[in-house]
Design a protein around this motif. Structure first.
Motif, short mmCIF file in Angstrom:
data_model
loop_
_atom_site.label_atom_id
_atom_site.label_comp_id
_atom_site.label_asym_id
_atom_site.label_seq_id
_atom_site.Cartn_x
_atom_site.Cartn_y
_atom_site.Cartn_z
N GLU A 256 -49.87 -29.34 43.00
CA GLU A 256 -48.70 -29.76 43.76
C GLU A 256 -48.38 -31.19 43.35
N GLY A 301 -47.42 -35.93 52.11
CA GLY A 301 -47.89 -34.56 52.15
C GLY A 301 -46.99 -33.55 51.47
N ASN A 303 -44.22 -31.91 48.69
CA ASN A 303 -43.97 -31.95 47.25
C ASN A 303 -42.74 -32.81 47.00
N GLU B 743 -54.82 -26.31 64.50
CA GLU B 743 -53.66 -26.05 63.65
C GLU B 743 -53.91 -24.83 62.76
N GLN B 750 -49.36 -17.56 63.59
CA GLN B 750 -47.90 -17.55 63.48
C GLN B 750 -47.40 -16.99 62.15
N GLU C 15 -39.78 -37.02 60.86
CA GLU C 15 -40.84 -36.43 60.03
C GLU C 15 -42.23 -36.65 60.62
N HIS C 19 -46.05 -31.69 60.23
CA HIS C 19 -46.95 -31.64 59.07
C HIS C 19 -46.36 -30.64 58.08
N VAL C 20 -46.47 -30.95 56.81
CA VAL C 20 -46.05 -29.98 55.81
C VAL C 20 -47.29 -29.20 55.38
N LYS C 21 -47.11 -27.90 55.16
CA LYS C 21 -48.25 -27.04 54.85
C LYS C 21 -48.13 -26.36 53.49
N GLY C 22 -47.25 -26.85 52.64
CA GLY C 22 -47.17 -26.31 51.29
C GLY C 22 -46.21 -25.14 51.15
N GLN C 23 -46.30 -24.51 50.00
CA GLN C 23 -45.37 -23.45 49.63
C GLN C 23 -45.32 -22.34 50.69
N ILE C 26 -46.30 -17.27 51.09
CA ILE C 26 -47.49 -16.78 50.41
C ILE C 26 -48.23 -15.89 51.41
N GLU C 56 -40.76 -24.28 51.71
CA GLU C 56 -42.05 -24.78 52.15
C GLU C 56 -42.24 -24.58 53.64
N LEU C 57 -43.48 -24.59 54.02
CA LEU C 57 -43.87 -24.33 55.40
C LEU C 57 -44.14 -25.66 56.09
N VAL C 59 -44.92 -27.51 60.15
CA VAL C 59 -45.29 -27.23 61.54
C VAL C 59 -44.89 -28.44 62.38
N ARG C 65 -45.32 -27.16 68.22
CA ARG C 65 -46.47 -26.60 67.50
C ARG C 65 -46.14 -25.31 66.76
N LYS C 66 -44.87 -25.10 66.53
CA LYS C 66 -44.47 -23.88 65.82
C LYS C 66 -44.32 -24.15 64.32
N PHE C 67 -44.66 -23.14 63.56
CA PHE C 67 -44.46 -23.19 62.11
C PHE C 67 -43.07 -22.66 61.78
N VAL C 85 -40.37 -18.44 60.51
CA VAL C 85 -41.36 -17.62 59.81
C VAL C 85 -40.95 -16.15 59.97
#
Lengths: 417, 1005, 98
Positions: A256, A301, A303, B743, B750, C15, C19-23, C26, C56-57, C59, C65-67, C85
């Motif tokens: 990443e 955090g 990309n 988390e 979720q 922001e 939190h960002v959780k990546g792609q 998946i 990207e995902l 939360v 607390r939702k994604f 989601v």
């Protein structure tokens, strides 16, 4: 190559410095090279330099989409150290350290490698366990490394707050005396000049738009400026852009690309002689020869290819710096910027063959790229020259993410800068 | 010294309010309304600094943020020292203490200048790279001397006494800059009902109008300014921020504003006031009305004090009533530059000549100059300046129409001031912070803001519109655009009438030619702060540094604290010319925050010391403090580490705590362990997926230990989960892992398994948790509850609801010590009460409080792991010898199952956690020691794993340790050696990590 | 600093609350044991990491607390859309069909 020296400067001053030669040529490309290196940053140029100088492969082209050293090479906080935890990483970075020592003479270009020592602070009992673990590993790997207590740290950095009154008091540190800083631009320019002198063709403002792949074998690159350039082997050394190049080859990487920010203060009179890093409060700082306090921040955090990050990261970093150095409160921040760091899940690089034959990748250095520059270039050059990965590079195959044989520097060292 | 350059009248200073200040130890006078720079000029101070490389004397060049030379040390006390204050931006206050930042013995007589003069010849750009290489290892020695010259001002050596604040703001329109365009934009937006913030770096709003002699609607410009500001000030939806620099433009219209609240009053803020504030602004729209900086021309010795930017001369005269000299030569490429000469003339001092670089300029300005009797020399340029610490004269020569060469003989004129104008550069720094590239505009010979995805508009001089009426019109237009986009209706604002003066076209000239070619000509400075010359730029191009970024980096152009505000465009032009390219082809460097420097303290605000990171305390914290606990930082928590009694060493305390617990009863505050409440009909299924072991059959009233792995199969947390009801569980996590685990659970629920009906809530802080442990623990708890706590009714790994010390409690029969234990959970508010009741009842059992260190020892005696200490993200359950906690039979492929089956995870000789018994039982292995099988092997020695946990066990009378060893589980009884830094090699035998009570008889009672 | 619209809270927040959780997108393989080490490694570690449009995902960890998913340009950092989601993006680059 025109030899650089103090005498040369005096001599050239008599002719008003009008007779200095170009540091590198602006060549026109040949149709076929033995090796094409994509990326004219420190690692790519070092690769080309060692290919030509150490391994006798002089029919080499470096293709750079911008200007030399314009990526992370010119945007990092210039820290050089080799006190990594795991054997594989330690040997690779120590290989680089060995090349740093003597690099100015080898290149006849002063890269200002200044071994002023690096402190990695510990603020919790677990930090100290990790420090002892790493220091012991370093020592048995032949890397200079010591564990210090808070009092010893205070002696090295007299202006840091090592009292027990801070939110996370300094409990101790690891100390690598041979570590230090170097002049980042000079590294790129010195390698470029050296590579050029050994016959390497360097093309700037030349972007690779595609890989030429025939029967599963990479045979060259397509460029925006010179069309197709063919080669026996192609090595991609494009840091934050590696995934973009990989996509041209039709595969993904375990990477990443994140913004990594840094900042400098206005220049102030010398007050800090060493490099101080703290993973726990998350900031690192040194002072340049111009007097700027050079400060590193954490990775953002998300990309990002924008060479900029988010402001809270800067805020947190300066909070950490003022925790360590309350006397810097009235100093002012001059400038901030960001690089694009390509991070691997195990915080270690990829120096590897790929699913495409004759296409090799050197990437994933995350925050550890600059310090590895000579070592990275050297082992990658050896691998490209022989078509067989150098022993120090073997543990860093991209396929370790299939077998699970990661080299997890996150494990004990937190974020490795 | 009297204020010899001060005019008797005029300007915006208050002559009734004199102010004393100190510069380089001298007491001087200025007036309220002065800047430090205007006061220094009023007092005839010429030299205010020394240049970085050549130590050349430097004077004040400009009147604003672009000033490169007048960089001062400020501060009347050690604690309030501020380095690098720009004198042009520092308002004068009574008692201000300032000094030059370099020069020895003084800035006036700097011995380094001799080195600069002699050595300068061998210090072209990049000279560092070409020398100091021999012999190897000498660089650090050379560097010591080089470093002596480093830095401008100095830091304080004491702690900053001042406070800094931060404030978050939201607005419809943020207007940056309160000149004509900005004021008009703010007024339009405000009248249209928008929430507006108007920020300006100066003490007063008005921008260029403050030093202008223009009229608006027939009245002096400042009348329009004050009526506009009054109207804005009366609008409750408008926030006016003077002395506030918008220093950074970040993504999604987030901007930071650096407000200096008290720097104009004193160098220490009044008690209770913040010295500076950082505004963090989220703006729906941004109007950049940031004005323009005048470009000085690049000519020989253009850095001698007395060389100034033309507009700065006007500003000092008109705004501050200061004429910075007696005899002026003005060089200009454009009509705008003439104003400085007119103002100078009007101030009653002599204009020696206007040197206009245009061949035959015509029009109103030229005519006016002629009318005033000023000598206008056209088609010519000032090619050189005479003087050292002050201009004494100039060399003027005719130049070609394209400005490339000198075409005639040189005339010398006497003068003490040289003003130059090469046109204007819009201030577009902020527009570039988010990655937008500036666009060259041939018409204005400058860069304009490039395209952007941000909601950003530009108006006035920042947009290349240099007339006042035009700027106001653009400000109105920009505001209307924003208002329309916000869905409001824009209210019209009328542009005041101004006198339009026809402009004769400007000449494109950046670098003034000399009779000698650049390399041989006198130094022609481009970047003053870093001593970058035109010759240096040409040299760098010759050497192959052709990208503008390379030029910048090779010469250090634009790297100063002024970030090239005056010099960069000139440098780009010289680069372009050297390469035979156009300026747009050469490109610009990136603009980065900050526009002007920002105090670290202001960026940090109050988030220091205990607010650096919040401290978390348990409900019993006050008791721990009162009882002398030493604390350990674990995550954000302050946990008791151990409880020393008077005169005890740490080891003595630990021995006492350990023995008391195993012999009678000890108590631990375990409140910090993460607690997650899990409910829903699929809760049990969910647990089975995220834990490695089985949960299908856990009965209500029972507890179970579980290991949690990542998808890679590596352990990342552990803890006990209890079944409260068939669809209700409470999970405990490690102290540091609580948030991460929570988390993680939500992520999987979720995104992967939304079909499972399960709900999570973190309840860590809701409960106070205290564990009593030891053979007398049952007796102790029985005294505080009516519940039957006998083994028959309340067995090991059971939990029960009961009343303890009069409050409802959940009590768990779980043990992290290997002793009979009761973990009592009560509502946090009752925690201290129950804790104290336990001590009242426990006195007869010698109830002993213990902290994390004793907890670690007691658990290590039992071989229990601590996730994060004995694991590090590279060990899976089988590596830990905890295969018993992995159920391969579960139908669902739990998280970690596939990962731990990968090739590398199932290979031989992985590092595995084992016990370590030192051959000398009195020696405690240091944690972190690295083991080897062959202590005589040469360096680098093959290492086989490290000591993860190691303690002196008072209970066992010998040391105990755990560590990872390659293939360790198959090497029981073999030796490992630990070579230490002090030269000792400690021998240990691989053994079971369970040192005490392997059958578990002490806990299961 | 990003300004992110939370599709669950239905408002823009800073922001710092996220939190960002990546792609995104998946999916965990249904039958992990049927996968080779290579396939499992690809799932675990290998990512598109595009220069340009990226799904990207995120939360809302200091909020609901939702994604949820975000389509964002990784060069300009412009957020093109936000969606829940289980939903699919409507802004998709030609080279990157989800």
């Amino acid at each position: 190559m025109q030899h650089y020296s103090g005498f040369g400067l005096i001599k050239h001053s008599l002719s008003h410095h009008e007779n200095w030669q170009r540091a590198w040529r602006n060549p026109t490309p040949k149709k076929q090279y033995d090796v094409i290196v994509i990326g004219g940053g420190g690692h790519g140029l070092a690769t080309a330099y060692y290919l030509a100088k150490e391994f006798g492969v002089t029919n080499v082209a470096v293709v750079e989409k911008g200007y030399l050293g314009g990526g992370n090479t010119g945007r990092n906080t210039t820290i050089v150290r080799s006190n990594y935890l795991w054997d594989e990483a330690a040997h690779l970075y120590e290989h680089a350290m060995g090349l740093w020592e003597g690099l100015s003479q080898d290149l006849n270009y002063n890269v200002m490698f200044s071994q002023r020592g690096v402190l990695n602070l510990g603020h919790t009992l677990q930090d100290m366990r990790d420090i002892h673990r790493r220091v012991n590993a370093n020592r048995l790997n032949g890397i200079d490394s010591e564990a210090l207590d808070a009092k010893q740290v205070q002696e090295i950095v007299p202006h840091m707050d090592c009292s027990a009154n801070t939110r996370y008091p300094v409990l101790g540190a690891s100390w690598q005396p041979r570590a230090g800083v170097a002049r980042h631009d000079a590294v790129a320019w010195g390698y470029a000049r050296g590579a050029d002198a050994h016959g390497v063709d360097i093309f700037q403002q030349t972007e690779v738009t595609d890989l030429i792949i025939e029967d599963g074998t990479c045979v060259g690159v397509r460029t925006n400026r010179y069309g197709d350039i063919r080669a026996e082997r192609v090595g991609s050394v494009t840091a934050g852009n590696s995934s973009v190049i990989a996509a041209m080859g039709g595969f993904e990487l375990p990477l990443e690309s994140h913004p990594l920010q840094a900042l400098v203060s206005e220049p102030v009179k010398p007050i800090l002689d060493t490099v101080v890093m703290s993973n726990h409060v998350h900031g690192y700082i040194s002072q340049s020869d111009k007097g700027d306090l050079v400060i590193g921040a954490g990775i953002d955090g998300y990309n990002g290819y924008g060479q900029r990050g988010s402001f809270p990261t800067i805020e947190h970093t300066l909070q950490a710096i003022l925790e360590l150095f309350p006397i810097f409160s009235r100093v002012r921040m001059n400038r901030q910027w960001g690089g694009i760091v390509d991070t691997c899940p195990d915080a270690c690089p990829i120096i590897s063959e790929t699913p495409i034959k004759n296409l090799y990748f050197n990437c994933g250095w995350g925050t550890g790229g600059f310090k590895a520059t000579p070592g990275s270039g050297h082992v990658f050059a050896a691998s490209l020259a022989k078509g067989d990965m150098h022993p120090l590079a073997k543990p860093f195959s991209m396929f370790r993410f299939h077998t699970g044989a990661l080299v997890d520097e996150h494990g004990a060292a937190g974020v490795a800068h | 010294m009297s204020q010899k350059n001060r005019l008797q009248s005029g300007g915006r200073i208050n002559r009734d309010q004199p102010m004393s200040f100190v510069y380089n130890g001298k007491n001087l006078q200025g007036f309220e309304g002065d800047t430090l720079a205007s006061a220094l000029l009023a007092n005839g101070i010429d030299v205010v600094g020394r240049s970085f490389k050549y130590s050349r004397p430097r004077g004040i060049m400009a009147a604003g943020a672009e000033e490169p030379n007048a960089i001062m040390q400020l501060g009347s006390t050690e604690a309030t020292q501020v380095p690098n204050v720009r004198a042009t931006q520092q308002e004068l206050f009574d008692g201000l203490v300032s000094g030059a930042v370099n020069g020895w013995p003084s800035v006036d007589t700097d011995l380094m200048s001799y080195v600069g003069k002699v050595g300068g010849k061998i210090m072209p750009p990049g000279f560092y790279y070409k020398t100091f290489m021999f012999p190897q290892n000498m660089w650090e020695t050379y560097e010591k001397f080089i470093r002596k010259a480093a830095g401008l001002g100095r830091t304080s050596y004491e702690t900053d006494p001042d406070l800094y604040d931060k404030v978050n703001q939201h607005c419809d329109v943020l207007v940056v800059g309160a000149g004509p365009a900005g004021l008009a934009a703010a007024l339009t937006a405000a009248r249209s009902g928008a929430r507006v913030i108007l920020a300006d770096e100066q003490s007063e709003f008005g921008g260029s109008l403050l030093s202008s002699k223009e009229t608006l609607d027939g009245a002096p410009a400042d009348a329009w300014v004050s009526s506009t500001v009054d109207e804005l000030g009366a609008n409750k939806d408008v926030v006016l921020l003077p002395r506030s620099t918008v220093n950074g433009y970040h993504d999604h219209n987030f901007l930071t504003i650096h407000e200096r609240c008290t720097d104009h009053i004193a160098d220490k803020a009044p008690t209770g006031k913040a010295r500076q504030r950082l505004h963090r602004v989220r703006a729906k729209w941004v109007v950049l009305a940031t004005g323009a900086h005048e470009r000085p021309l690049v000519f020989g010795n253009n850095d001698v004090p007395g060389c100034m930017v033309a507009n700065a001369v006007s500003t000092y005269i008109n705004r501050y009533g200061v004429v910075p000299g007696n005899e002026l030569v003005l060089m200009t490429t454009n009509d705008g530059g003439y104003q400085a000469a007119f103002d100078w003339h009007e101030a009653g001092r002599k204009v020696i000549a206007i040197v206009d670089t245009r061949q035959s300029p015509k029009g109103a300005c030229v005519a006016k100059a002629m009318d005033l009797g000023i000598n206008v020399i056209t088609g010519s340029a000032v090619i050189d300046v005479a003087g050292a610490k002050r201009v004494t004269g100039v060399s003027v020569a005719p130049i070609s129409a394209d400005g490339d060469m000198v075409t005639g003989s040189v005339t010398k004129l006497g003068a003490d001031t040289v003003a130059s104008s090469g046109g204007w550069s819009p201030v577009i720094h902020l527009a570039g912070h988010c990655g937008s590239r500036p666009v060259w505009n041939e018409e204005i010979l400058g860069f304009l803001a490039g395209p952007t995805v941000e909601k950003r508009l530009t108006a006035g001089a920042a947009n290349g519109e240099y007339t006042t009426a035009g700027a106001i019109a653009q400000g109105i237009e920009a505001a209307k655009t924003a208002i329309d986009a916000l869905g409001k209706s824009a209210v019209d604002v009328v542009v005041p009438a101004t006198e339009a003066i026809a402009q004769y076209p400007a000449m494109t000239l950046f670098h003034v030619p000399h009779v000698k070619r650049t390399a041989l000509a006198p130094k022609q400075f481009v970047d003053y702060q870093n001593d970058v010359t035109a010759a240096g730029i040409e040299l760098s191009c010759r050497e192959g540094f052709e990208s503008i970024e390379h030029v910048k980096r090779y010469t250090a152009m634009g790297f100063g604290t002024d970030q090239g505000k005056l010099g960069n465009i000139n440098g780009m032009a010289i680069t372009a010319k050297a390469l035979g390219k156009t300026i747009p082809e050469t490109g610009t460097t990136m603009f980065r925050p900050n526009y002007t420097p920002v105090t670290f303290g202001a960026i940090v605000g109050r988030d220091r010391g205990e607010l650096f990171d919040p401290e978390r305390f348990t409900a019993m914290h006050s008791w721990h403090v009162a009882n002398g606990a030493k604390f350990e930082d674990v995550g954000q928590w302050k946990r008791p580490w151990y409880f020393p009694k008077a005169g005890e060493t740490m080891q003595q305390s630990l021995d006492r705590e350990c023995l008391a617990t195993r012999e009678s009863v000890g108590i631990l505050d375990a409140s910090t362990l993460g607690k997650i409440d899990i409910q829903g009909k699929d809760a049990r299924e969910f647990l089975g997926r995220v834990y490695t072991n089985a949960w299908a059959k856990l009965a209500v009233g029972r507890c179970r230990y579980g290991l949690m792995c990542g998808e890679d199969g590596m352990v990342f947390d552990d803890g006990v989960t209890a079944c409260l009801g068939d669809n209700h569980f409470i999970m405990t996590t490690t102290t540091g892992g609580a948030a991460r685990v929570y988390e993680w659970l939500e992520l999987y629920h979720q995104t992967e398994w939304p079909e499972l009906e399960v709900y999570f809530n973190t309840v860590t802080d809701h409960w106070a948790t205290m564990t009593i442990s030891g053979p007398n623990s049952r007796k102790l708890i029985a005294e505080l509850t009516d519940y039957d706590v006998s083994a028959e009714n309340f067995g090991y790994m059971d939990w029960r609801e009961m009343t303890v010390a009069g409050v409802p409690a959940r009590v768990f029969r779980i043990s992290f010590t290997g002793e009979m234990s009761f973990e009592i959970n009560v509502q946090a508010n009752f925690g201290l009460h129950v804790w104290e009741k336990l001590f009242e009842a426990g006195e007869k059992y010698n109830l002993t409080p213990y902290g994390t260190e004793t907890m670690h020892i007691l658990r290590a005696e039992k071989g229990f792991i601590i996730a994060g200490q004995d694991t590090d993200g590279s060990v899976h359950p089988y590596d830990l010898g905890m295969g018993w906690a992995v159920s391969q039979q579960k139908p669902f492929s739990f998280i970690g199952k596939r990962g731990m089956a990968r090739e590398d995870c199932v290979r031989e000789n992985r590092k595995q956690l084992v016990g370590l018994k030192t051959t000398d039982p009195n020696v405690v292995l240091p944690e972190g020691a690295q083991g080897v099988f062959d202590p005589k092997a040469p360096i680098p020695m093959p290492m086989v794993g490290h000591v993860t946990s190691s303690y002196w066990s008072a209970n066992l009378g010998h040391s105990i340790a755990m560590g990872l060893v390659k293939g360790g589980l198959d090497r029981m009884g073999e030796k490992v050696y630990y070579p230490l830094a002090d030269g000792r090699v400690i021998e240990a035998e691989i053994c079971s990590p369970v040192f005490l009570d392997p059958a578990g008889e002490r806990q299961n009672v | 600093m990003f300004h992110i619209y939370c599709p669950h809270c239905c408002e823009h927040r800073e922001e710092e609350e996220f939190h960002v959780k990546g792609q995104a997108h998946i999916a965990r393989p249904v039958d992990p044991e049927a996968l080779s080490d290579e396939e499992w490694g690809n799932y675990l570690y290998f990512r598109k990491n595009p220069r340009g449009l990226h799904h990207e995902l995120w939360v809302h960890n200091a909020g609901c607390r939702k994604f949820f998913n975000v389509t964002r340009d990784t060069v300009t950092y412009e957020i093109k859309e936000v969606y829940k989601v289980g939903e699919q993006p409507s802004v998709v680059s030609p080279a990157d069909k989800v």
